[in-house]
Design a protein around this motif. Structure first.
Motif, PDB file in Angstrom:
ATOM      1  N   PRO A   1       0.801  -1.227   0.000  1.00 36.41           N
ATOM      2  CA  PRO A   1       0.000   0.000   0.000  1.00 36.41           C
ATOM      3  C   PRO A   1       0.833   1.277   0.000  1.00 36.41           C
ATOM      4  O   PRO A   1       0.308   2.343  -0.320  1.00 36.41           O
ATOM      5  N   ARG A   2       2.112   1.182   0.324  1.00 38.28           N
ATOM      6  CA  ARG A   2       2.957   2.390   0.280  1.00 38.28           C
ATOM      7  C   ARG A   2       3.340   2.756  -1.151  1.00 38.28           C
ATOM      8  O   ARG A   2       3.758   3.877  -1.424  1.00 38.28           O
ATOM      9  N   PHE A   3       3.252   1.781  -2.060  1.00 39.72           N
ATOM     10  CA  PHE A   3       3.703   2.020  -3.437  1.00 39.72           C
ATOM     11  C   PHE A   3       2.601   2.617  -4.284  1.00 39.72           C
ATOM     12  O   PHE A   3       1.457   2.183  -4.229  1.00 39.72           O
ATOM     13  N   GLU A   4       2.974   3.574  -5.100  1.00 39.51           N
ATOM     14  CA  GLU A   4       2.023   4.153  -6.031  1.00 39.51           C
ATOM     15  C   GLU A   4       2.734   4.365  -7.369  1.00 39.51           C
ATOM     16  O   GLU A   4       3.849   4.877  -7.394  1.00 39.51           O
ATOM     17  N   VAL A   5       2.089   3.953  -8.448  1.00 33.36           N
ATOM     18  CA  VAL A   5       2.687   4.127  -9.774  1.00 33.36           C
ATOM     19  C   VAL A   5       2.255   5.489 -10.312  1.00 33.36           C
ATOM     20  O   VAL A   5       1.067   5.812 -10.321  1.00 33.36           O
ATOM     21  N   SER A   6       3.216   6.272 -10.742  1.00 38.39           N
ATOM     22  CA  SER A   6       2.916   7.605 -11.278  1.00 38.39           C
ATOM     23  C   SER A   6       3.143   7.635 -12.785  1.00 38.39           C
ATOM     24  O   SER A   6       4.198   7.218 -13.274  1.00 38.39           O
ATOM     25  N   ASP A   7       2.151   8.169 -13.507  1.00 41.25           N
ATOM     26  CA  ASP A   7       2.323   8.295 -14.959  1.00 41.25           C
ATOM     27  C   ASP A   7       2.790   9.705 -15.342  1.00 41.25           C
ATOM     28  O   ASP A   7       2.665  10.109 -16.496  1.00 41.25           O
ATOM     29  N   PHE A   8       3.350  10.426 -14.367  1.00 46.02           N
ATOM     30  CA  PHE A   8       3.742  11.820 -14.620  1.00 46.02           C
ATOM     31  C   PHE A   8       4.698  11.960 -15.808  1.00 46.02           C
ATOM     32  O   PHE A   8       4.475  12.774 -16.714  1.00 46.02           O
ATOM     33  N   GLU A   9       5.761  11.161 -15.845  1.00 45.46           N
ATOM     34  CA  GLU A   9       6.756  11.324 -16.923  1.00 45.46           C
ATOM     35  C   GLU A   9       6.206  10.828 -18.255  1.00 45.46           C
ATOM     36  O   GLU A   9       6.452  11.426 -19.305  1.00 45.46           O
ATOM     37  N   VAL A  10       5.445   9.754 -18.206  1.00 49.55           N
ATOM     38  CA  VAL A  10       4.852   9.213 -19.427  1.00 49.55           C
ATOM     39  C   VAL A  10       3.880  10.221 -20.047  1.00 49.55           C
ATOM     40  O   VAL A  10       3.871  10.441 -21.258  1.00 49.55           O
ATOM     41  N   ARG A  11       3.073  10.855 -19.199  1.00 47.86           N
ATOM     42  CA  ARG A  11       2.107  11.844 -19.698  1.00 47.86           C
ATOM     43  C   ARG A  11       2.823  13.065 -20.262  1.00 47.86           C
ATOM     44  O   ARG A  11       2.410  13.661 -21.245  1.00 47.86           O
ATOM     45  N   ARG A  12       3.913  13.450 -19.598  1.00 51.28           N
ATOM     46  CA  ARG A  12       4.678  14.595 -20.030  1.00 51.28           C
ATOM     47  C   ARG A  12       5.312  14.345 -21.402  1.00 51.28           C
ATOM     48  O   ARG A  12       5.408  15.229 -22.239  1.00 51.28           O
ATOM     49  N   GLY A  13       5.766  13.119 -21.608  1.00 51.63           N
ATOM     50  CA  GLY A  13       6.359  12.728 -22.885  1.00 51.63           C
ATOM     51  C   GLY A  13       7.759  13.295 -23.069  1.00 51.63           C
ATOM     52  O   GLY A  13       8.268  14.039 -22.228  1.00 51.63           O
TER      53      GLY A  13
END
Ligand code: ATP
Ligand code: MG
Length: 195
Positions: free
Chosen positions: A67-79
């Motif tokens: 539960p401490r882990f979270e996947v972030s799509d920040f860099e993927v969305r930024r491109g």
């Protein structure tokens, strides 16, 4: 609040990544760890083999147990090319009161002098440098004054994505090297089977 940021190509994610995130979280009491796949890595010749959506999907499968882990799509969305400094600025803005820990393997630490805006970066984060088999243990980096960093001994898992891609291409088993949910994702989507 102590926040870990762990970036990588994750092509595919493997047990070495998960162990590094878990061990860094345990040693430094991190409340949350964001796992952040790059769109394109700055210092690698070739782009990722698997697409961004699959790397996000595999990482979610790999991280679901904690539960401490979270996947972030920040860099993927930024491109485009993903630079840590831009990601760190983003998290600094969104979590102004958090203490930020940037988790890197020992192989990445050796290149830190080449990172974009490294002098600003070292003011914003504390580095956690996880040992990696075959790499020298982390040492004070030359020419970067004021850098805050700690070594994390970790579990010394001799696993790497390049080797995994080669094994998958030739049809060798990877079950002991990646979480079961990642192995299932790879076989379902038939990833890495062809060069
Ligand atoms: P590749 O062979 O494609 O470079 P990799 O296994 O090195 O894949 P990356 O996505 O490049 O995986 O790594 C993301 C981060 O995880 C980096 O900071 C890297 O140093 C670290 N890391 C990767 N594998 C390990 C491992 N076995 N132990 C500790 N840290 C690791
Ligand atoms: Mg690597």
């Amino acid at each position: 609040m102590k926040l870990g940021l762990f970036g990588g190509t994750f092509d595919p994610p493997h047990n070495g990544h998960i162990a590094a995130a878990e061990d860094a979280a345990a040693q430094f009491g991190l409340n949350r760890v964001f796992l952040i796949p790059v769109a394109r890595p700055p210092l690698k010749e070739a782009g990722p083999s698997a697409g961004a959506e699959d790397r996000l999907g595999m990482l979610r499968a790999a991280a679901g147990h904690d539960p401490r882990f979270e996947v972030s799509d920040f860099e993927v969305r930024r491109g485009g090319v993903s630079y840590s400094i831009e990601t760190v600025r983003h998290f600094r803005e969104h979590y102004p009161d958090a203490e930020l820990f940037l988790i890197v393997g020992a192989d990445q630490w050796g290149q830190i002098g080449q990172w974009k805006d490294v002098r600003e970066l070292v003011r914003l984060v504390t580095f956690v440098v996880v040992d990696r088999p075959g790499e020298a243990n982390a040492a004070e980096p030359a020419g970067i004054p004021g850098v805050r960093w700690h070594r994390c001994e970790g579990r010394h898992l001799h696993i790497g994505s390049t080797d995994l891609r080669a094994r998958l291409r030739e049809g060798s088993p990877v079950d002991s090297l990646v979480p079961p949910a990642v192995a299932a994702y790879i076989s379902e989507r038939k990833l890495y089977a062809n060069p």
